[in-house]
Structure formats: C-alpha cells, structure tokens
Design an enzyme around this catalytic site. Sequence first.
Site, mmCIF file in Angstrom:
data_model
loop_
_atom_site.group_PDB
_atom_site.id
_atom_site.type_symbol
_atom_site.label_atom_id
_atom_site.label_comp_id
_atom_site.label_asym_id
_atom_site.label_seq_id
_atom_site.Cartn_x
_atom_site.Cartn_y
_atom_site.Cartn_z
ATOM 1 C CB SER A 132 36.751 65.750 35.663
ATOM 2 O OG SER A 132 36.336 64.669 34.896
ATOM 3 C CG HIS B 36 33.877 62.722 39.860
ATOM 4 N ND1 HIS B 36 35.092 62.702 40.479
ATOM 5 C CD2 HIS B 36 34.134 62.654 38.528
ATOM 6 C CE1 HIS B 36 36.049 62.628 39.567
ATOM 7 N NE2 HIS B 36 35.488 62.594 38.385
ATOM 8 C CD GLU C 19 35.592 62.777 44.331
ATOM 9 O OE1 GLU C 19 36.180 63.406 45.219
ATOM 10 O OE2 GLU C 19 35.778 62.977 43.117
ATOM 11 C CG ASN D 119 39.347 64.048 39.073
ATOM 12 O OD1 ASN D 119 39.720 62.879 39.158
ATOM 13 N ND2 ASN D 119 38.431 64.428 38.212
HETATM 14 N N1 NAD Z 1 37.040 59.834 31.089
HETATM 15 C C1 NAD Z 1 37.046 59.674 32.415
HETATM 16 O O1 NAD Z 1 37.757 58.789 32.940
HETATM 17 C C2 NAD Z 1 36.194 60.535 33.300
HETATM 18 C C3 NAD Z 1 36.081 60.195 34.660
HETATM 19 C C4 NAD Z 1 35.221 60.936 35.478
HETATM 20 C C5 NAD Z 1 34.521 62.013 34.944
HETATM 21 N N2 NAD Z 1 34.659 62.327 33.617
HETATM 22 C C6 NAD Z 1 33.866 63.444 33.094
HETATM 23 O O2 NAD Z 1 32.723 62.890 32.455
HETATM 24 C C7 NAD Z 1 32.314 63.738 31.357
HETATM 25 C C8 NAD Z 1 32.325 62.931 30.066
HETATM 26 O O3 NAD Z 1 33.618 62.418 29.849
HETATM 27 P P1 NAD Z 1 33.878 61.224 28.815
HETATM 28 O O4 NAD Z 1 35.231 60.704 29.125
HETATM 29 O O5 NAD Z 1 32.698 60.305 28.796
HETATM 30 O O6 NAD Z 1 33.912 62.036 27.429
HETATM 31 P P2 NAD Z 1 33.663 61.485 25.945
HETATM 32 O O7 NAD Z 1 34.416 62.406 25.060
HETATM 33 O O8 NAD Z 1 33.941 60.032 25.883
HETATM 34 O O9 NAD Z 1 32.073 61.673 25.745
HETATM 35 C C9 NAD Z 1 31.413 62.907 25.714
HETATM 36 C C10 NAD Z 1 30.089 62.699 24.976
HETATM 37 O O10 NAD Z 1 29.296 63.898 25.093
HETATM 38 C C11 NAD Z 1 28.524 63.963 23.906
HETATM 39 N N3 NAD Z 1 27.944 65.291 23.735
HETATM 40 C C12 NAD Z 1 28.564 66.443 23.343
HETATM 41 N N4 NAD Z 1 27.673 67.453 23.297
HETATM 42 C C13 NAD Z 1 26.460 66.928 23.670
HETATM 43 C C14 NAD Z 1 25.147 67.465 23.837
HETATM 44 N N5 NAD Z 1 24.901 68.763 23.610
HETATM 45 N N6 NAD Z 1 24.154 66.641 24.240
HETATM 46 C C15 NAD Z 1 24.402 65.330 24.474
HETATM 47 N N7 NAD Z 1 25.634 64.761 24.335
HETATM 48 C C16 NAD Z 1 26.642 65.555 23.945
HETATM 49 C C17 NAD Z 1 29.532 63.603 22.810
HETATM 50 O O11 NAD Z 1 28.884 63.266 21.589
HETATM 51 C C18 NAD Z 1 30.264 62.422 23.468
HETATM 52 O O12 NAD Z 1 29.639 61.186 23.149
HETATM 53 C C19 NAD Z 1 33.273 64.914 31.376
HETATM 54 O O13 NAD Z 1 32.723 65.934 32.150
HETATM 55 C C20 NAD Z 1 34.520 64.323 32.048
HETATM 56 O O14 NAD Z 1 35.343 65.304 32.626
HETATM 57 C C21 NAD Z 1 35.465 61.617 32.786
#
Ligand code: NAD
Length: 291
Positions: free
Chosen positions: A116, A137, A149, A188
């Site tokens: 993000s 993204h 994105e 963002n």
């Molecule tokens: N939540 C949103 O709306 C959103 C939108 C766009 C981008 N993002 C980005 O996407 C990414 C994930 O966000 P999210 O909301 O899915 O988070 P989340 O907390 O729902 O999921 C993260 C996952 O990563 C896993 N993980 C941690 N360490 C790991 C490893 N070493 N190997 C494999 N898996 C591992 C965790 O077990 C978890 O299931 C982040 O970079 C976030 O900034 C989030």
Amino acid sequence: MENVMVVGAGFMGAGIAQVCAQSGYRVFLMDTDPDGLEKALGGIKWSIEKFASKGFLKETPRTVLKRIAPETGLENASQVQWCIEAVYEDEELKLKIFEELDHRVPADTPLASNTSSIPITRLARVTQNPARVLGLHFFGPVPFMGLVEVVRGQKTSEEIFNRGAKFVQSLGKTPVKVNKDIPGFVMNRIFGAAFRECVDLVADGIASPEDIDVGMRLGYGWNVGPFEIADNAGLDTFVRVGRSMQALGEENLVAKSDLILKMVEEGRLGRKVGKGFYKYDKDGKKRAWNS
Ligand SMILES: NC(=O)c1ccc[n+]([C@@H]2O[C@H](COP(=O)([O-])OP(=O)(O)OC[C@H]3O[C@@H](n4cnc5c(N)ncnc54)[C@H](O)[C@@H]3O)[C@@H](O)[C@H]2O)c1
C-alpha cells in the site's frame, strides 16, 4: 494454463487468488499460517458460491476452486508465470520474501507487490533483476473492486510495466498506471490525505464516523464512506500502513490522533472481527454503535 503464485492469504491475497482462479489461472496460494490458509479457502469458497448463485460465474464453483492450491512453502514458485506478494505491510518482511522469490521464480516471471505504501524500487533493490519488479496495487474487497494501480519502479522495464497492465485486464480489472514510484502511489495518497482529516475530526468529537460516511456519500458521491472502507480493509492494516508511511517521511498522510491504534488495541479490527468503526451482525449487516 498460466500459473500464478500469491504470497500471503489474508484479506487481499485471498481476494487476488480468487479473481485469478475465476479468470482461468492456476493459483498457488501461499501463507506460513495454516489456519489463515484454511480460513482464506473457506472465504473464497463462500464468495465464489455467492457469485455463482447470482449468475456471475461462467463455470461451476468446483471448477474454479480446483484451480487454487494452498501451500505453506514457496517450492512451486519455480513453476509460475506471475508472482504477487501480499503479506503484512512490513518492509523487512517483504524484503526477505522478495529476496527468496528472486531465487525461486523463473527469470522471465514478473515479481509484483501489492504493498500500500512502500516504493517498489526499495523492494526491487534486493533482487538480481529489478527490471522485473513492479507494483500491482489491488483494491479490496478484490472480487468487487475494479481498480488496480500498476506501479513502475525506477528500474521496472517498459515491457514488464505493460505486461502488468495486460495481466490486470485479463482479470477483468482496469489498470491505472503510476509512472513514478512514490510512497502510497496515487490512490492511497489521495485517500490518506482525506482519511487523516476524517479520523482527526472524529477524535476531536466534531462528527461521528456514521455522519462523515453519510456526508461523503451524499455530498461527494463516494459509493462507500471512508470509515466503511477502513472497516473493510482492517484497522490493523491501517496501523501498519500508517507506520510505514511515517517511516517513509509521509506524516502528512497519517492522522495525528491515535484513535485507530487504540481501537486495534481493544480488538476493534473492523469487519473481519465484527467490530470496528461499526459493528456487524453474523450475516455481515452493518450497524452504528449507538443504534
Ligand atoms: N486491506 C486492504 O484493503 C489493502 C488494500 C490494498 C493493499 N493492501 C496491502 O496488501 C498487503 C496485505 O494486506 P492484507 O489486508 O491482506 O493483510 P492481512 O493481515 O489480511 O494478511 C496478511 C497475510 O500475510 C501472511 N504472512 C505473514 N508473513 C508471511 C510470510 N512470511 N509468508 C507468507 N505469508 C505471510 C499472514 O499470515 C496473513 O495471512 C499489505 O501490504 C497491505 O498494505 C491492503
């Protein structure tokens, strides 16, 4: 059939895996947490069946689900034509994963991050070939949101950047190209600037989250209010992204108040746990706290 590896099976990784499978790709969905993987697969099944029941799926849910293989290791990374990282917003963690993926993924496979906030150039620097690293993204919930994105790092090749946009289109999504790599990219930064003000207005008792959401919907034509977006995304993710933005010197895009941090400490993580700025019934229906 092309193979995609999605690393991280949380809110975003599960959604990305689902849309890839719905679009005909075979998916290796990798997470180090077996319980998280199981939860992700349950959520994907529920969502795909819902799509099918509304007539939005060309194939049976079973056919689509069979394309997703859950994994707790990266062994199958050697077989993929696309690789998308979607683990926690933590630069050290992402760097470790990029370093490992770089060794395992075939040389002509693009390496994408769903970060993000972190500039793609910073992640690419641990790889042998930064020309193949780009940002994809996605917006959440991924199965419903049409935008991705496509971010060009300083060393991303023109060919990989364009391939990223075509891949996004193959998923039925619309790419928005980000030509220069800055923290938070485009969307963002815009949301962060608006949301920072929303949070501080609530923290100062000027207006409630519900009223601000109504205001943004009726006054500015947003389909979903900012606090609804935050609850859907997960407030713990907002805290991680805020910390990352601060570490990157982007304090202007982060609320001054520690309201969200306090909510996370109280276990109010958003829709996924049934409570955040709103509370949610078992059927997912949203209610204001004072109703
Ligand atoms: N939540 C949103 O709306 C959103 C939108 C766009 C981008 N993002 C980005 O996407 C990414 C994930 O966000 P999210 O909301 O899915 O988070 P989340 O907390 O729902 O999921 C993260 C996952 O990563 C896993 N993980 C941690 N360490 C790991 C490893 N070493 N190997 C494999 N898996 C591992 C965790 O077990 C978890 O299931 C982040 O970079 C976030 O900034 C989030």
